[in-house]
Scaffold this active site. Structure first.
Site, PDB file in Angstrom:
ATOM      1  CD  GLU A 122      -2.698  -1.300   2.368  1.00 19.04           C
ATOM      2  OE1 GLU A 122      -3.799  -1.802   2.372  1.00 19.04           O
ATOM      3  OE2 GLU A 122      -2.664  -1.005   3.494  1.00 19.04           O
ATOM      4  CB  CYS A 133       6.571  -2.252  15.999  1.00 16.08           C
ATOM      5  SG  CYS A 133       8.151  -1.828  15.241  1.00 16.08           S
ATOM      6  CB  CYS A 183       3.097  -1.333  13.619  1.00 15.32           C
ATOM      7  SG  CYS A 183       3.134  -0.942  11.874  1.00 15.32           S
ATOM      8  CG  ASN A 210      -3.133   6.312  13.387  1.00 17.06           C
ATOM      9  OD1 ASN A 210      -3.872   7.524  13.661  1.00 17.06           O
ATOM     10  ND2 ASN A 210      -2.135   6.521  12.918  1.00 17.06           N
ATOM     11  CB  CYS A 269       7.041  -5.084   8.324  1.00 17.77           C
ATOM     12  SG  CYS A 269       8.487  -4.279   9.158  1.00 17.77           S
ATOM     13  CB  CYS A 312       1.386   6.248  11.209  1.00 16.69           C
ATOM     14  SG  CYS A 312       2.173   7.723  10.592  1.00 16.69           S
ATOM     15  CB  SER A 367      10.053   4.527  14.554  1.00 14.77           C
ATOM     16  OG  SER A 367       9.709   4.991  13.065  1.00 14.77           O
ATOM     17  CG  LEU A 368      13.412   7.421  20.424  1.00 23.42           C
ATOM     18  CD1 LEU A 368      14.600   6.360  19.992  1.00 23.42           C
ATOM     19  CD2 LEU A 368      13.940   8.666  20.786  1.00 23.42           C
ATOM     20  CG  HIS A 369       7.714   4.696  19.006  1.00 21.54           C
ATOM     21  ND1 HIS A 369       6.834   5.801  18.557  1.00 21.54           N
ATOM     22  CD2 HIS A 369       7.821   4.066  17.873  1.00 21.54           C
ATOM     23  CE1 HIS A 369       6.476   5.776  17.226  1.00 21.54           C
ATOM     24  NE2 HIS A 369       6.938   4.392  16.722  1.00 21.54           N
ATOM     25  CB  CYS A 405       3.238   7.607   3.071  1.00 20.34           C
ATOM     26  SG  CYS A 405       3.529   6.360   4.141  1.00 20.34           S
ATOM     27  N   GLY A 440       7.047  -1.898   5.739  1.00 19.66           N
ATOM     28  CA  GLY A 440       8.380  -2.467   5.763  1.00 19.66           C
ATOM     29  C   GLY A 440       9.439  -1.426   6.200  1.00 19.66           C
ATOM     30  CD  GLU A 441      13.834  -0.395   9.314  1.00 15.24           C
ATOM     31  OE1 GLU A 441      12.783   0.068  10.070  1.00 15.24           O
ATOM     32  OE2 GLU A 441      14.755   0.517   8.750  1.00 15.24           O
ATOM     33  CB  SER A 466      10.500   6.603   8.579  1.00 19.14           C
ATOM     34  OG  SER A 466      10.140   6.428   9.865  1.00 19.14           O
TER      35      SER A 466
HETATM   36  N1  SAH Z   1      10.069   0.618   9.602  1.00 14.02           N
HETATM   37  C1  SAH Z   1       9.991   1.998   9.524  1.00 14.02           C
HETATM   38  C2  SAH Z   1       9.027   2.573   8.564  1.00 14.02           C
HETATM   39  C3  SAH Z   1       7.495   2.421   9.070  1.00 14.02           C
HETATM   40  S1  SAH Z   1       7.138   4.057   9.445  1.00 14.02           S
HETATM   41  C4  SAH Z   1       9.973   2.719  10.827  1.00 14.02           C
HETATM   42  O1  SAH Z   1       9.804   1.969  11.810  1.00 14.02           O
HETATM   43  O2  SAH Z   1      10.236   3.999  10.954  1.00 14.02           O
HETATM   44  C5  SAH Z   1       5.633   4.039   9.998  1.00 14.02           C
HETATM   45  C6  SAH Z   1       5.621   5.036  11.217  1.00 14.02           C
HETATM   46  O3  SAH Z   1       4.346   4.815  12.077  1.00 14.02           O
HETATM   47  C7  SAH Z   1       6.774   4.615  12.440  1.00 14.02           C
HETATM   48  O4  SAH Z   1       7.007   5.731  12.833  1.00 14.02           O
HETATM   49  C8  SAH Z   1       5.930   3.695  13.125  1.00 14.02           C
HETATM   50  O5  SAH Z   1       6.375   3.562  14.337  1.00 14.02           O
HETATM   51  C9  SAH Z   1       4.361   4.316  13.227  1.00 14.02           C
HETATM   52  N2  SAH Z   1       3.435   3.629  13.611  1.00 14.02           N
HETATM   53  C10 SAH Z   1       3.334   2.383  13.740  1.00 14.02           C
HETATM   54  N3  SAH Z   1       2.156   1.880  14.122  1.00 14.02           N
HETATM   55  C11 SAH Z   1       1.443   2.814  14.329  1.00 14.02           C
HETATM   56  C12 SAH Z   1       0.229   3.168  15.078  1.00 14.02           C
HETATM   57  N4  SAH Z   1      -0.450   2.128  15.310  1.00 14.02           N
HETATM   58  N5  SAH Z   1      -0.084   4.404  15.253  1.00 14.02           N
HETATM   59  C13 SAH Z   1       0.544   5.464  15.086  1.00 14.02           C
HETATM   60  N6  SAH Z   1       1.936   5.294  14.367  1.00 14.02           N
HETATM   61  C14 SAH Z   1       2.341   4.040  14.403  1.00 14.02           C
END
Ligand code: SAH
Length: 350
Positions: A96, A120, A123, A298, A116, A341, A222-224, A109, A167-168, A199
């Protein structure tokens, strides 16, 4: 349908290789340039389209090569203008990609892998098995498709690209790099690399390699969480690549590129909505110049994660600003069509 399996994907050839191919056939090498232009600038889907080549030449190419073009299988439009494409690949797998319009920009995007390999917990894409890496042309085609949609629906070309789809990207680094080369090349789409963000969940070795390669696009991580124990719980990948290694790679990145890093950050109830988490993030932001993008969560229907209270977000914003760290809070786009996202999961397939 033509059997495609034993033919070569013509878009795996460089311009030089195409020129060489024509030379080897006793043809003028400029034919190679013409075909290259059809493939990459004019987005030809078939050899039939290449009208400045003779009919014989076109069928000759047809017997040797295929054009593994993507097809937009389904397009969904959100009430906020966001468009999601379900893209069918030549082997019938689906990825997608999303078009996100704002007043001044159109952002694509794009996906870099089918599924992937990371897991995570928050996700939706992580629930899909990683099937394969995308080829450079499959990444490029997603961008072209969105550029066309942007022109059609918003009367303007695509302005930005983020590798934040499925994907990564750093686990398909070579192909991502080749796609970006083509996207930024004068004989490709001619876009500025400054308008492209890759990203990553944070693969330290690859971040260093990118710095060594002198890439000109921007980096988002994507730190979180800036606390190992918490991050490993929500991104198990962190056990293999702990924050100390990530931090070292990011310092290296900044020293080499002088390009500020963006940290993507979701604040969840009961996970990282406390003061300790805020302080850890502030400390992490001081190793190398960075800004923070707080992303709205989300929901992916698992009932485990939920968006933190507005006060928790305010606390992040206030504390970061007090430490002179730029922070933005981003609202989600395209939620009603599962285009936001972390929601990309080929739902229409099920
Ligand atoms: N694998 C890469 C590219 C994916 S980017 C990465 O991890 O950066 C997708 C972004 O959306 C990342 O920052 C991820 O952490 C974030 N993400 C994943 N699931 C999400 C969700 N349910 N709600 C909000 N952001 C989310």
């Amino acid at each position: 349908m033509v059997k495609t399996t034993d033919k070569k994907d013509i878009r795996a050839l460089s311009k030089e290789a195409l020129r060489d191919f024509f030379m080897a056939q006793g043809q003028a090498t400029f034919r190679g340039n013409q075909v290259y232009e059809w493939l990459w600038q004019k987005g030809a889907h078939s050899f039939e389209d290449m009208t400045n080549l003779s009919k014989e030449m076109r069928s000759f190419l047809e017997t040797h090569f295929v054009i593994n073009h993507i097809a937009v299988d389904q397009m969904q439009r959100s009430s906020d203008g966001t468009i999601k494409n379900a893209v069918r690949l030549h082997d019938n797998l689906i990825v997608e990609s999303v078009l996100i319009p704002t007043k001044t920009r159109t952002t694509a995007c794009v996906s870099s892998q089918v599924g992937c390999s990371l897991d995570c917990k928050f996700c939706a894409t992580a629930r899909l098995k990683r099937m394969r890496n995308l080829q450079p042309d499959e990444i490029y085609d997603q961008v072209v498709a969105i550029d066309q949609e942007s022109r059609l629906y918003f009367n303007r070309p695509l302005s930005n690209i983020v590798f934040m789809g499925m994907g990564e990207p750093l686990m398909n680094y070579n192909n991502v790099l080749k796609a970006i080369d083509k996207i930024t090349a004068k004989d490709g789409l001619g876009m500025s690399p400054k308008r492209i963000i890759v990203s990553t969940s944070g693969v330290p070795k690859m971040i260093k390699k990118m710095a060594d390669d002198g890439v000109k696009f921007k980096l988002a991580v994507s730190l979180h969480s800036a606390i190992d124990e918490v991050r490993s719980r929500i991104m198990p990948f962190n056990e293999t690549f702990p924050l100390a290694d990530l931090r070292e790679a990011l310092i290296y990145w900044y020293e080499k590129t002088k390009s500020r890093i963006t940290y993507e950050y979701v604040v969840w109830k009961g996970i990282n909505d406390n003061q300790q988490a805020v302080d850890a993030l502030v400390a992490f932001c001081k190793f190398a110049p960075a800004k923070v993008n707080i992303i709205e969560y989300n929901p992916i229907g698992d009932g485990v994660f939920s968006q933190a209270a507005p006060e928790a977000i305010d606390r992040y914003v206030e504390t970061l600003e007090r430490h002179h760290i730029t922070v933005t809070v981003r609202r989600s786009r395209g939620k009603d069509i599962d285009a936001a996202c972390g929601q990309l999961a080929n739902k229409q397939e099920k």
